[in-house]
Design an enzyme around this catalytic site. Structure first.
Site, PDB file in Angstrom:
ATOM      1  N   ALA A 198      -0.640   4.424   4.416  1.00 58.53           N
ATOM      2  CA  ALA A 198      -1.823   3.563   4.368  1.00 58.53           C
ATOM      3  C   ALA A 198      -2.045   2.793   5.669  1.00 58.53           C
ATOM      4  O   ALA A 198      -3.162   2.388   5.967  1.00 58.53           O
ATOM      5  CB  ALA A 198      -1.744   2.587   3.201  1.00 58.53           C
ATOM      6  N   GLY A 199      -0.968   2.571   6.441  1.00 52.64           N
ATOM      7  CA  GLY A 199      -1.107   1.852   7.702  1.00 52.64           C
ATOM      8  C   GLY A 199      -0.380   0.520   7.740  1.00 52.64           C
ATOM      9  O   GLY A 199      -0.648  -0.308   8.605  1.00 52.64           O
ATOM     10  N   SER A 246       5.846  -1.688  -2.394  1.00 50.51           N
ATOM     11  CA  SER A 246       5.820  -2.614  -3.537  1.00 50.51           C
ATOM     12  C   SER A 246       4.753  -2.220  -4.561  1.00 50.51           C
ATOM     13  O   SER A 246       3.741  -2.910  -4.699  1.00 50.51           O
ATOM     14  CB  SER A 246       5.669  -4.063  -3.080  1.00 50.51           C
ATOM     15  OG  SER A 246       4.603  -4.251  -2.195  1.00 50.51           O
ATOM     16  N   GLY A 288       0.850  -1.192   0.000  1.00 53.42           N
ATOM     17  CA  GLY A 288       0.000   0.000   0.000  1.00 53.42           C
ATOM     18  C   GLY A 288       0.879   1.233   0.000  1.00 53.42           C
ATOM     19  O   GLY A 288       2.048   1.159   0.392  1.00 53.42           O
TER      20      GLY A 288
END
Length: 181
Positions: free
Chosen positions: A21-22, A91, A17
């Site tokens: 995003a966490g 990624s 992400g």
């Protein structure tokens, strides 16, 4: 002995992400929960590995792919030896994530989603602020490429779910796939 148990076959939980995003929050909470359950766990954080092994590496597509391949190799070694590897890595390219899936084998792709406005508000590294001012270009998920996963095993929305709910969803999928008893 540390009292932790090896799985007969380890596996990799791949958190992907954009920045903010966490992923890191989920990685830490997931590792804590799995350790409480008695498993050997290692977090492979993309930022930490980059800073430790090759701090001068840039962010070109080629540099990112090389970095991803190093992390994939590390996750493969850990998984092969009965450890649960939690990879926290932007990624952005589908091809690299697919390579990771094929190379590692036991694999759970987790798409950690948060809307852009939430990521901008969080901005843990100040990257979005710089991008908004035009100080950096090509920020992944802002004005740079992020190819969203089409069929991840798990998709969590960190703007709507608590970290505990996210952890529970990942562990449930690991059980469903037979990676955890």
């Amino acid at each position: 002995m540390d009292g932790l148990k090896n799985l007969e076959k380890g596996f990799t939980i791949w958190l992907t992400g954009p920045s903010g995003a966490g992923k890191t929050t989920l990685a830490v909470k997931l590792a804590r929960k799995l350790r409480e359950m008695g498993y050997r766990v290692e977090i492979l954080d993309g930022d930490t590995i980059r800073k430790t092994l090759y701090p001068e590496l840039g962010f070109s597509k080629e540099a990112r792919e090389m970095h991803n391949r190093v992390v994939i190799h590390m996750a493969k070694l850990l998984s092969r030896n009965g450890v649960i590897a939690i990879v926290s890595l932007i990624s952005p390219y589908k091809a690299v994530r697919e390579y990771a899936r094929n190379e590692i084998g036991n694999f759970i792709e987790v798409y950690v989603y948060a809307p852009l406005e939430v990521r901008i508000q969080r901005d843990p590294k100040g990257l979005y602020a710089k991008a908004l001012k035009g100080e950096i270009k090509g920020l992944t998920g802002y004005d740079g490429v992020y190819e969203e996963p089409e069929n991840p095993e798990v998709r969590v929305d960190s703007s709507k779910m608590t970290p505990e709910e996210e952890v529970a969803a990942v562990i449930e999928k690991a059980r469903e796939l037979g990676y955890l008893p």
